[in-house]
Motif scaffolding. Structure first.
Motif, short mmCIF file in Angstrom:
data_model
loop_
_atom_site.label_atom_id
_atom_site.label_comp_id
_atom_site.label_asym_id
_atom_site.label_seq_id
_atom_site.Cartn_x
_atom_site.Cartn_y
_atom_site.Cartn_z
N MET A 1 0.97 -1.11 0.14
CA MET A 1 0.09 0.15 0.16
C MET A 1 0.84 1.29 0.06
O MET A 1 2.07 1.39 0.80
CB MET A 1 -0.94 -0.05 1.31
CG MET A 1 -1.70 1.36 1.25
SD MET A 1 -3.07 1.08 2.68
CE MET A 1 -4.14 0.14 2.03
N LYS A 2 0.54 2.22 -0.84
CA LYS A 2 1.28 3.22 -0.92
C LYS A 2 1.24 4.45 0.39
O LYS A 2 0.03 4.24 0.83
CB LYS A 2 0.76 4.13 -2.11
CG LYS A 2 1.46 5.38 -2.55
CD LYS A 2 1.06 5.95 -3.83
CE LYS A 2 1.93 7.31 -4.29
NZ LYS A 2 1.88 8.63 -3.37
N SER A 3 2.31 4.86 0.59
CA SER A 3 2.03 5.87 1.98
C SER A 3 1.32 7.32 1.92
O SER A 3 1.30 7.63 0.61
CB SER A 3 3.79 6.29 1.95
OG SER A 3 3.67 7.21 3.32
N PRO A 4 0.65 7.21 2.63
CA PRO A 4 -0.25 8.68 2.50
C PRO A 4 0.42 9.92 2.76
O PRO A 4 0.03 10.79 2.55
CB PRO A 4 -1.30 8.50 3.81
CG PRO A 4 -0.48 7.40 4.70
CD PRO A 4 0.19 6.70 4.00
N CYS A 5 1.85 9.76 2.80
CA CYS A 5 2.63 11.19 2.89
C CYS A 5 2.51 12.05 1.84
O CYS A 5 2.66 11.72 0.57
CB CYS A 5 4.02 10.71 3.34
SG CYS A 5 5.19 11.98 3.23
N ILE A 6 2.36 13.24 2.17
CA ILE A 6 2.31 14.29 1.22
C ILE A 6 3.62 15.49 1.49
O ILE A 6 3.48 16.35 0.85
CB ILE A 6 0.91 14.93 1.23
CG1 ILE A 6 0.73 15.64 2.45
CG2 ILE A 6 -0.12 14.12 0.54
CD1 ILE A 6 -0.61 16.60 2.33
N ASP A 7 4.47 14.77 2.11
CA ASP A 7 5.79 15.76 2.17
C ASP A 7 5.61 16.96 3.16
O ASP A 7 6.13 17.94 2.69
CB ASP A 7 6.45 15.94 0.89
CG ASP A 7 7.07 14.58 0.44
OD1 ASP A 7 7.45 13.60 0.91
OD2 ASP A 7 7.03 14.42 -0.84
N ILE A 8 4.49 17.21 3.97
CA ILE A 8 4.24 18.12 4.68
C ILE A 8 4.47 17.59 6.22
O ILE A 8 3.35 17.11 6.85
CB ILE A 8 3.18 18.82 4.32
CG1 ILE A 8 3.06 19.57 3.25
CG2 ILE A 8 2.87 19.89 5.37
CD1 ILE A 8 1.66 20.08 2.83
N CYS A 9 5.62 17.43 6.62
CA CYS A 9 5.79 16.80 7.85
C CYS A 9 6.14 17.75 9.02
O CYS A 9 7.02 18.27 9.52
CB CYS A 9 7.06 16.00 7.85
SG CYS A 9 6.96 14.63 6.51
N VAL A 10 4.74 18.35 9.37
CA VAL A 10 4.63 19.25 10.97
C VAL A 10 3.64 18.49 11.55
O VAL A 10 2.64 18.00 11.24
CB VAL A 10 4.14 20.58 10.12
CG1 VAL A 10 3.80 21.52 11.52
CG2 VAL A 10 5.22 21.18 9.26
N PHE A 11 4.13 18.40 12.93
CA PHE A 11 3.12 17.89 13.87
C PHE A 11 2.63 18.50 14.71
O PHE A 11 3.05 19.45 15.38
CB PHE A 11 4.22 16.77 14.77
CG PHE A 11 4.74 15.70 13.69
CD1 PHE A 11 3.82 14.38 13.61
CD2 PHE A 11 5.73 15.62 13.01
CE1 PHE A 11 4.33 13.39 12.97
CE2 PHE A 11 6.12 14.62 12.32
CZ PHE A 11 5.46 13.57 12.14
#
Length: 64
Positions: A1-11
């Motif tokens: 399954m493809k990662s849901p990451c959209i390259d906005i890694c702010v928590f």
């Protein structure tokens, strides 16, 4: 399954969820080694998580 990451890694400090994809740091780290049913469970909860974040923290899709 493809990662849901959209390259906005702010928590978000309150929830611990990424403001881009809605996952926790632990979920992100474990994603590639997770079983498909675990990934589906996390992915199905992401819309709820993202909706709970403040309006300014909602994801900004790179294609928008």
């Amino acid at each position: 399954m493809k990662s849901p990451c959209i390259d906005i890694c702010v928590f978000d400090g309150r929830t611990g969820w990424c403001k881009g994809c809605g996952r926790t740091k632990d979920e992100i780290r474990a994603w590639k080694k997770s079983q498909p049913h675990q990934q589906r469970r996390i992915e199905s909860d992401l819309p709820r998580r993202l909706a709970k974040l403040t309006p300014m923290a909602k994801p900004i899709r790179p294609d928008q």
